[in-house]
Design a protein around this motif. Sequence first.
Motif, PDB file in Angstrom:
ATOM      1  N   LEU A 148      62.736 -52.292  30.843  1.00 38.11           N
ATOM      2  CA  LEU A 148      64.192 -52.175  30.868  1.00 38.11           C
ATOM      3  C   LEU A 148      64.747 -51.592  29.561  1.00 38.11           C
ATOM      4  N   ARG A 178      63.256 -55.908  36.522  1.00 38.33           N
ATOM      5  CA  ARG A 178      64.107 -57.106  36.567  1.00 38.33           C
ATOM      6  C   ARG A 178      63.388 -58.268  37.254  1.00 38.33           C
ATOM      7  N   ARG A 202      63.325 -49.891  37.396  1.00 37.49           N
ATOM      8  CA  ARG A 202      64.191 -50.902  36.789  1.00 37.49           C
ATOM      9  C   ARG A 202      64.321 -52.138  37.683  1.00 37.49           C
ATOM     10  N   ARG A 203      64.334 -51.931  38.980  1.00 38.30           N
ATOM     11  CA  ARG A 203      64.414 -53.089  39.879  1.00 38.30           C
ATOM     12  C   ARG A 203      63.174 -53.962  39.746  1.00 38.30           C
TER      13      ARG A 203
END
Length: 403
Positions: free
Chosen positions: A284, A230, A226-227
């Motif tokens: 995401l 982003r 997820r990081r």
Amino acid sequence: MTTLATTIEKIEARTPAHRDRAIDGLRALALLAVPTGHWLLGGFTLDAGGALHNASPLAAFGGFAPVSWVLQMLGIFFLVGGYASVLSYRRRTSTTAAWLRQRVVRLGRPVLGVTAVWAAAMPLLYVLGVPETTLRTGSTLVIQPLWFVGVYTVVTALTPYCVRAAHTMGAWAAAPLLVSVAAVDFLRYGPYADTMPSWLSMVNILPGWLFAYQLGVSWGEGRIGRRGARVLLIGGTLLFAALLVVFHYPASMVGVPGVARTNSHPPSLLVLALAAAQSGAAILLRDRIGRLLSRPALWAPVVVINLCAMTILCWHQTAMLAAAVPASFLGPVAGLTTSPDSLGWIVVRLSWMPLFATLLVLIGWYARRFDAPWQTGTRASKARRAAAGLLAAGFAVFALGLA
């Protein structure tokens, strides 16, 4: 109604529990964007002799370009392709060469089918009075989306190397591809543009489309979380905005007739920026999409679309032409053979799209036989394959303007 409900129940019952519904949903979304984009952003003009020529509403409405940002979802398609390929590659039970050959054959059959059918049909259409110019316009449209199959085959062949890159560099494995495209764009659009050879842009074809595929492989190998998603979403969005506002890249993600500079053929850095943002958003939203598609009524159409993937890709332009070519004999028909230079044309074209979809379903009903394995081992089957190959080659020569 009962039949539809029964079909939905059967599809749900036959879906394995481990099936990643989000991946299939993303693929279906990207697939549907292809005919939607071509049907909405591709129009025709009718000359004095009754022949059709390609045209686009983007030539008259520059403000319509953001629609192409939504409909250009090849980044998602390559992302999902990379993800699915690495899972399939892991599960292979034979050699890498055998695994690749199976995937290439699966992609090649429908392409061979549509081009062979068109090659056989063109002489008949010409005899029936369809102008040669219309046939050239139609053949160009039919072959236009098929470049994807060739590029996708090449990037699929690179899957083992993409896996190694993902293991070595993790989420950064796609970064060198981005840098490569940026360097070529600088050379062909920067201060040295006048001294650069015309073929230089072709260098972007492989790294340009491999970028999102590599992101998919890294995602499938668990190297993008997820990081990282982003970073892709925010970084891709900021780069996209900078390229438009500061570096004045063309706003349209698809080619516009009469405009020399294009973002997609071959891909420019703007395409990669959009692919990065789309990929970040897809990663995401994966869990939410998966939960949404746990509903059988929403899952069933996704299954059908994925089963018909190559049929949709190969035959959607034929469906539009099946409406436009007969209409050309009637003269100007709003939304079909009239110039796409007004808002009224866009409204009318939207009303034609259900007909295009219906024609695609009817054509696909018969065309899906090209997706299935062809009979082998007999003289007749070998002769049919040879004839199909010759017809397809002849069609390609005609469509590419080589004859």
